[in-house]
Design a protein around this motif. Sequence first.
Motif, PDB file in Angstrom:
ATOM      1  N   MET A   2      -5.962  -5.586  -3.300  1.00 50.78           N
ATOM      2  CA  MET A   2      -5.063  -5.585  -2.153  1.00 50.78           C
ATOM      3  C   MET A   2      -5.688  -6.278  -0.962  1.00 50.78           C
ATOM      4  O   MET A   2      -6.895  -6.191  -0.751  1.00 50.78           O
ATOM      5  N   GLN A   3      -4.844  -6.939  -0.199  1.00 46.32           N
ATOM      6  CA  GLN A   3      -5.289  -7.550   1.046  1.00 46.32           C
ATOM      7  C   GLN A   3      -4.327  -7.167   2.162  1.00 46.32           C
ATOM      8  O   GLN A   3      -3.112  -7.251   1.995  1.00 46.32           O
ATOM      9  N   LEU A   4      -4.897  -6.735   3.288  1.00 42.38           N
ATOM     10  CA  LEU A   4      -4.125  -6.488   4.489  1.00 42.38           C
ATOM     11  C   LEU A   4      -4.647  -7.449   5.542  1.00 42.38           C
ATOM     12  O   LEU A   4      -5.806  -7.367   5.946  1.00 42.38           O
ATOM     13  N   GLU A   5      -3.819  -8.385   5.951  1.00 46.13           N
ATOM     14  CA  GLU A   5      -4.251  -9.419   6.876  1.00 46.13           C
ATOM     15  C   GLU A   5      -3.544  -9.257   8.208  1.00 46.13           C
ATOM     16  O   GLU A   5      -2.329  -9.452   8.309  1.00 46.13           O
ATOM     17  N   GLU A   6      -4.335  -8.913   9.237  1.00 46.59           N
ATOM     18  CA  GLU A   6      -3.794  -8.760  10.586  1.00 46.59           C
ATOM     19  C   GLU A   6      -3.814 -10.083  11.336  1.00 46.59           C
ATOM     20  O   GLU A   6      -4.680 -10.923  11.090  1.00 46.59           O
ATOM     21  N   CYS A  22       0.782  -7.435  10.319  1.00 49.57           N
ATOM     22  CA  CYS A  22      -0.097  -7.139   9.190  1.00 49.57           C
ATOM     23  C   CYS A  22       0.700  -7.350   7.909  1.00 49.57           C
ATOM     24  O   CYS A  22       1.687  -6.650   7.665  1.00 49.57           O
ATOM     25  N   VAL A  23       0.245  -8.301   7.117  1.00 53.79           N
ATOM     26  CA  VAL A  23       0.904  -8.610   5.852  1.00 53.79           C
ATOM     27  C   VAL A  23       0.064  -8.052   4.706  1.00 53.79           C
ATOM     28  O   VAL A  23      -1.144  -8.303   4.635  1.00 53.79           O
ATOM     29  N   VAL A  24       0.730  -7.326   3.837  1.00 50.53           N
ATOM     30  CA  VAL A  24       0.068  -6.738   2.680  1.00 50.53           C
ATOM     31  C   VAL A  24       0.374  -7.585   1.454  1.00 50.53           C
ATOM     32  O   VAL A  24       1.529  -7.932   1.201  1.00 50.53           O
ATOM     33  N   SER A  25      -0.655  -7.905   0.703  1.00 51.41           N
ATOM     34  CA  SER A  25      -0.454  -8.676  -0.518  1.00 51.41           C
ATOM     35  C   SER A  25      -1.327  -8.115  -1.628  1.00 51.41           C
ATOM     36  O   SER A  25      -2.327  -7.451  -1.373  1.00 51.41           O
ATOM     37  N   GLY A  26      -0.936  -8.414  -2.853  1.00 48.18           N
ATOM     38  CA  GLY A  26      -1.691  -7.932  -3.989  1.00 48.18           C
ATOM     39  C   GLY A  26      -0.780  -7.416  -5.066  1.00 48.18           C
ATOM     40  O   GLY A  26       0.428  -7.676  -5.069  1.00 48.18           O
TER      41      GLY A  26
END
Length: 121
Positions: A2-6, A22-26
């Motif tokens: 998982m990645q949370l990118e602010e 904040c975009v969540v990806s994975g």
Amino acid sequence: QMQLEESGGGLVQPGGSLQLSCVVSGYIFLINGMGWYRQAPGKQRVLVATMTGGGSTDYADSVKGRFTISRDIAKNTVYLQMNSLKPEDTAVYYCTAEILPFGADRYLTYWGQGTQVTVSS
């Protein structure tokens, strides 16, 4: 993984506004609650605002009436609109999310790397 990118942090004058994203990806099956915490220099990380999967919100007393949390479920994104910023809002802001990964049997809590917000004239 998982990645949370602010994004959206920066320097702003007192009384100004910023919007954090904040975009969540994975490998995501479901996302439940999402939120924002902050950590000022020399202090503990504290809650700023959270939103449950059902849309209920909670705010720290210090930001009520000034900050608004929202989310775009389709984009796996949570936002924090910050208005009337004060020097005491200066901190690193962290995104967090409760995520049920594909193949997992329980929700896990994930954190972003943080984005700096500085309120100064």
